[in-house]
Design a protein around this motif. Structure first.
Motif, short mmCIF file in Angstrom:
data_model
loop_
_atom_site.label_atom_id
_atom_site.label_comp_id
_atom_site.label_asym_id
_atom_site.label_seq_id
_atom_site.Cartn_x
_atom_site.Cartn_y
_atom_site.Cartn_z
N LEU A 177 56.88 36.20 47.70
CA LEU A 177 56.20 36.78 48.85
C LEU A 177 54.67 36.78 48.76
O LEU A 177 54.02 37.25 49.69
CB LEU A 177 56.69 38.22 49.07
CG LEU A 177 58.19 38.37 49.32
CD1 LEU A 177 58.55 39.85 49.51
CD2 LEU A 177 58.63 37.54 50.51
N PHE A 178 54.13 36.23 47.69
CA PHE A 178 52.68 36.28 47.51
C PHE A 178 52.04 34.91 47.66
O PHE A 178 52.62 33.89 47.29
CB PHE A 178 52.34 36.90 46.15
CG PHE A 178 52.75 38.34 46.07
CD1 PHE A 178 51.89 39.33 46.53
CD2 PHE A 178 54.00 38.70 45.60
CE1 PHE A 178 52.28 40.66 46.50
CE2 PHE A 178 54.39 40.02 45.57
CZ PHE A 178 53.53 41.01 46.03
N ASP A 179 50.84 34.93 48.21
CA ASP A 179 50.09 33.69 48.43
C ASP A 179 49.31 33.27 47.19
O ASP A 179 48.81 32.16 47.13
CB ASP A 179 49.14 33.87 49.62
CG ASP A 179 49.92 34.11 50.90
OD1 ASP A 179 50.47 33.14 51.43
OD2 ASP A 179 50.00 35.28 51.34
N GLY A 180 49.21 34.18 46.23
CA GLY A 180 48.52 33.85 45.00
C GLY A 180 48.41 35.04 44.07
O GLY A 180 48.63 36.18 44.47
N THR A 181 48.08 34.72 42.82
CA THR A 181 47.89 35.73 41.79
C THR A 181 46.56 35.47 41.11
O THR A 181 46.21 34.32 40.83
CB THR A 181 49.02 35.64 40.73
OG1 THR A 181 50.27 35.91 41.36
CG2 THR A 181 48.81 36.63 39.61
N PHE A 182 45.84 36.55 40.86
CA PHE A 182 44.58 36.46 40.12
C PHE A 182 44.74 37.37 38.91
O PHE A 182 44.80 38.60 39.05
CB PHE A 182 43.41 36.91 41.00
CG PHE A 182 42.07 36.59 40.43
CD1 PHE A 182 41.43 35.40 40.73
CD2 PHE A 182 41.43 37.49 39.59
CE1 PHE A 182 40.18 35.09 40.20
CE2 PHE A 182 40.18 37.20 39.05
CZ PHE A 182 39.55 36.00 39.36
N ASP A 183 44.84 36.76 37.72
CA ASP A 183 45.07 37.57 36.52
C ASP A 183 43.83 37.56 35.63
O ASP A 183 42.81 36.98 35.98
CB ASP A 183 46.32 37.08 35.78
CG ASP A 183 46.11 35.77 35.02
OD1 ASP A 183 45.10 35.06 35.26
OD2 ASP A 183 46.97 35.44 34.19
N ILE A 184 43.95 38.20 34.48
CA ILE A 184 42.82 38.37 33.57
C ILE A 184 42.28 37.04 33.07
O ILE A 184 41.09 36.91 32.80
CB ILE A 184 43.18 39.33 32.40
CG1 ILE A 184 41.94 39.80 31.64
CG2 ILE A 184 44.20 38.69 31.46
CD1 ILE A 184 41.11 40.80 32.36
N THR A 185 43.12 36.01 32.98
CA THR A 185 42.63 34.71 32.54
C THR A 185 41.80 34.04 33.63
O THR A 185 40.86 33.31 33.34
CB THR A 185 43.77 33.77 32.09
OG1 THR A 185 44.62 33.48 33.20
CG2 THR A 185 44.59 34.39 30.96
N ASP A 186 42.14 34.28 34.90
CA ASP A 186 41.36 33.73 36.02
C ASP A 186 39.93 34.24 36.02
O ASP A 186 39.02 33.58 36.52
CB ASP A 186 42.01 34.06 37.36
CG ASP A 186 43.31 33.32 37.58
OD1 ASP A 186 43.32 32.09 37.40
OD2 ASP A 186 44.31 33.97 37.94
N SER A 187 39.74 35.44 35.49
CA SER A 187 38.41 36.05 35.47
C SER A 187 37.69 35.84 34.14
O SER A 187 36.71 36.52 33.85
CB SER A 187 38.51 37.55 35.76
OG SER A 187 39.17 38.21 34.69
N ASN A 188 38.20 34.89 33.34
CA ASN A 188 37.62 34.64 32.01
C ASN A 188 37.60 35.92 31.18
O ASN A 188 36.65 36.19 30.46
CB ASN A 188 36.22 34.03 32.12
CG ASN A 188 36.25 32.69 32.80
OD1 ASN A 188 37.12 31.86 32.53
ND2 ASN A 188 35.35 32.48 33.73
N PHE A 189 38.65 36.72 31.35
CA PHE A 189 38.88 37.96 30.60
C PHE A 189 37.91 39.08 30.94
O PHE A 189 37.82 40.06 30.22
CB PHE A 189 38.93 37.69 29.09
CG PHE A 189 39.97 36.67 28.74
CD1 PHE A 189 41.32 37.01 28.75
CD2 PHE A 189 39.62 35.37 28.45
CE1 PHE A 189 42.29 36.07 28.48
CE2 PHE A 189 40.59 34.42 28.17
CZ PHE A 189 41.92 34.77 28.19
N LEU A 190 37.22 38.96 32.07
CA LEU A 190 36.42 40.07 32.58
C LEU A 190 37.36 40.96 33.38
O LEU A 190 37.97 40.51 34.34
CB LEU A 190 35.28 39.57 33.47
CG LEU A 190 34.22 38.73 32.77
CD1 LEU A 190 33.25 38.16 33.80
CD2 LEU A 190 33.49 39.55 31.72
N PRO A 191 37.50 42.23 33.01
CA PRO A 191 38.49 43.09 33.67
C PRO A 191 37.94 43.84 34.88
O PRO A 191 36.73 44.02 35.03
CB PRO A 191 38.84 44.09 32.56
CG PRO A 191 37.54 44.26 31.83
CD PRO A 191 36.90 42.88 31.84
N LYS A 192 38.88 44.25 35.74
CA LYS A 192 38.54 45.29 36.70
C LYS A 192 38.18 46.50 35.86
O LYS A 192 38.78 46.68 34.81
CB LYS A 192 39.77 45.67 37.57
CG LYS A 192 40.32 44.57 38.42
CD LYS A 192 41.52 45.05 39.25
CE LYS A 192 42.77 45.10 38.41
NZ LYS A 192 43.97 45.51 39.15
#
Length: 187
Positions: A129-144
């Motif tokens: 049901l999702f159009d995409g996922t953005f995880d910690i690796t996508d952000s080069n390990f910069l967290p929320k």
């Protein structure tokens, strides 16, 4: 929440947001983090838990603190902590129905790994049901809650923040989303 008619993008956190914290999924991950720290840093579980929480509060994620202070391989850490058996986690048909009703693009934005997202969403019966996922690796390990991952998410999926809502269970993670123009909702 009122006034969602102009929303074109729903962005969901995963852990304790798309599933209830009462399921204890994150509790399993939490225990794996302590075990990992205990083994890698050669400390007992009590000291490992102290380090884990200290790094979480100081760095946004335990992983960020481990990378900064202990030169930990982030992929090894993520693979270890997310290697959990959640076969007992039931499909959530109500959640599935509600997500289907949302006539907008849907994304998952998490400080976890892509494999963890896939594991959880498959068990919940919502992985399609999702159009995409953005995880910690996508952000080069910069967290929320750092602002950079939010900006990267927007760029990756071409999201108009003024037409987006971000739903998360941690209040400090909502602040950057609001700052860049998203509506926000605490779960």
């Amino acid at each position: 929440m009122k006034n969602l008619k102009n929303i074109e993008f729903f962005i969901f956190d995963l852990d304790n947001t798309l599933y209830s914290g009462q399921t204890k999924v994150f509790e399993m991950i939490d225990k794996r983090m302590s075990a990992y720290i205990s083994k890698k840093l050669n400390v007992d579980l009590i000291k490992a838990k102290e380090i884990q929480k200290k790094y979480f509060y100081e760095s946004g994620t335990t992983l960020s603190g481990l990378m900064k202070h202990n030169n930990i391989d982030p992929y090894e850490f993520l693979n270890f902590i997310h290697d959990i058996d959640i076969s007992w986690l039931s499909k959530d048909l109500l959640l599935r129905e509600e997500l289907i009703k949302l006539k907008a693009k849907k994304y998952i934005f998490t400080n976890g790994s892509h494999d963890h997202v896939l594991n959880v969403t498959k068990h919940l019966g919502i992985n399609d049901l999702f159009d995409g996922t953005f995880d910690i690796t996508d952000s080069n390990f910069l967290p929320k809650p750092l602002i950079e991952p939010y900006e990267m998410l927007i760029k990756k999926f071409n999201i108009n923040p003024k037409k987006a809502i971000f739903i998360d269970d941690i209040a400090k993670n909502l602040e950057p989303a609001k700052k860049i123009g998203m509506k926000v909702s605490a779960n």
